[in-house]
Design an enzyme around this catalytic site. Structure first.
Site, PDB file in Angstrom:
ATOM      1  CE  LYS A 197      -4.111   2.125   2.162  1.00  0.00           C
ATOM      2  NZ  LYS A 197      -3.659   3.366   1.769  1.00  0.00           N
TER       3      LYS A 197
ATOM      4  CG  ASP B  94       1.603   7.171   3.492  1.00  0.00           C
ATOM      5  OD1 ASP B  94       0.361   7.598   3.145  1.00  0.00           O
ATOM      6  OD2 ASP B  94       2.066   7.438   4.342  1.00  0.00           O
TER       7      ASP B  94
ATOM      8  CD  GLU C 296      -1.031   4.215   4.223  1.00  0.00           C
ATOM      9  OE1 GLU C 296      -2.065   4.674   4.584  1.00  0.00           O
ATOM     10  OE2 GLU C 296      -0.401   4.437   3.171  1.00  0.00           O
TER      11      GLU C 296
END
Length: 293
Positions: A20, A22, A152
């Site tokens: 993921k 950021d 993240e």
């Protein structure tokens, strides 16, 4: 297509895992001229001039605009220096460069790929050889690896899922190592000491069935530069009365609830307040109406 927050699925063999990133979601339209757009259609092309087109045409790619720190990790703090500039000066571009991370392929040769399964779209994207990071098997230890590296989290995507634009689909699940949430800024509390002339903390809310609901204030996670920027942005938005339907303590300065920010926090309290919030930055890519508990 948007992901729902949650935990890693139990049937993990049906999923692929991606890091993921950021950053800010963006589509890259590759044709005779490059165009980069945000989630709601805003034109980002001039905002991020270092994002150059790849050596392909007639394609639309989904991905993330990220700013990397000196260690090569995505830094939302560094990205804040670019998010509000429509036409950044070369010095700012050099100091806070951004990178485009592609992770999905929506159109190719003027044909929509949205009905293809995720794993097929990713295979076509990988064939383009434009630097898309790999995805990993759903039963891999990617989540633990991102935690160890201070990233993240991950996004788990069903291998057979089509791409549904504008839909927050349970076929994509975002699993975060850090609890974060979007909040609407409804005001600010004047500072004390060296902050006496400006912002001490921001008053936060989320939308419920009753309207904008106060959920706390955040006074940490700011640099002086960020506070000065927020002060310049919020002053023109001031209004005489509170935009919240529920009582807010202290004497505050109120603003139109037009801006969305992101905070990290430890938990929600029984009083529906965010505990130990830390400011992460503005989210101009999010609409206030989207911000709900």
């Amino acid at each position: 297509m948007l992901a729902v927050p949650g935990e890693l699925p139990s049937d993990r063999e049906r999923y692929g895992l991606e890091v993921k990133w950021d950053g800010i979601r963006a589509l890259m339209h590759l044709d005779d001229a490059l165009k980069v757009t945000g989630r709601h259609g805003a034109d980002y092309t001039r905002k991020y001039p270092e994002i150059s087109g790849f050596a392909i045409k007639n394609a639309v790619i989904d991905g993330e605009v990220v700013a990397l720190d000196p260690h090569g990790k995505p830094s939302f703090v560094r990205l804040q220096h670019r998010m509000h500039l429509t036409d950044p000066e070369p010095l700012i571009v050099d100091r806070y460069p951004v990178t485009y991370v592609p992770f999905d392929l929506l159109y190719l040769d003027r044909m929509s790929l949205c009905d293809l399964p995720y794993q097929d779209r990713r295979a076509l994207l990988d064939e383009l050889d434009i630097g898309a990071p790999p995805y990993f098997p759903g039963d891999s230890d990617l989540l633990s690896a991102t935690h160890e590296q201070g990233l993240e989290g991950v996004v788990a995507k069903r291998l057979d899922s089509p791409y549904r634009p504008g839909v927050r689909s349970p076929s994509w699940v975002k699993v975060k190592n850090l609890s974060t949430t979007e909040v609407v800024i409804g005001g600010w509390k004047p500072g004390k000491g060296r902050r006496a002339a400006g912002i001490g903390s921001l008053i936060m809310g989320v939308f419920t069935s009753r309207g904008l609901t106060y959920v706390g204030h955040v006074g940490t996670g700011f640099t002086d530069e960020v506070l000065n920027l927020l002060y310049a942005i919020l002053r023109p938005l001031e209004i005489p009365r509170s935009p919240f339907h529920n009582p807010v303590p202290w004497r505050n300065r109120w603003v139109r609830p037009d801006l969305v920010g992101e905070v990290a926090y430890t938990m929600w309290t029984d009083e529906q307040r965010l505990r130990h919030p830390v400011w992460r930055g503005l989210r101009p890519d999010k609409l206030p109406s989207e911000v709900r508990r």
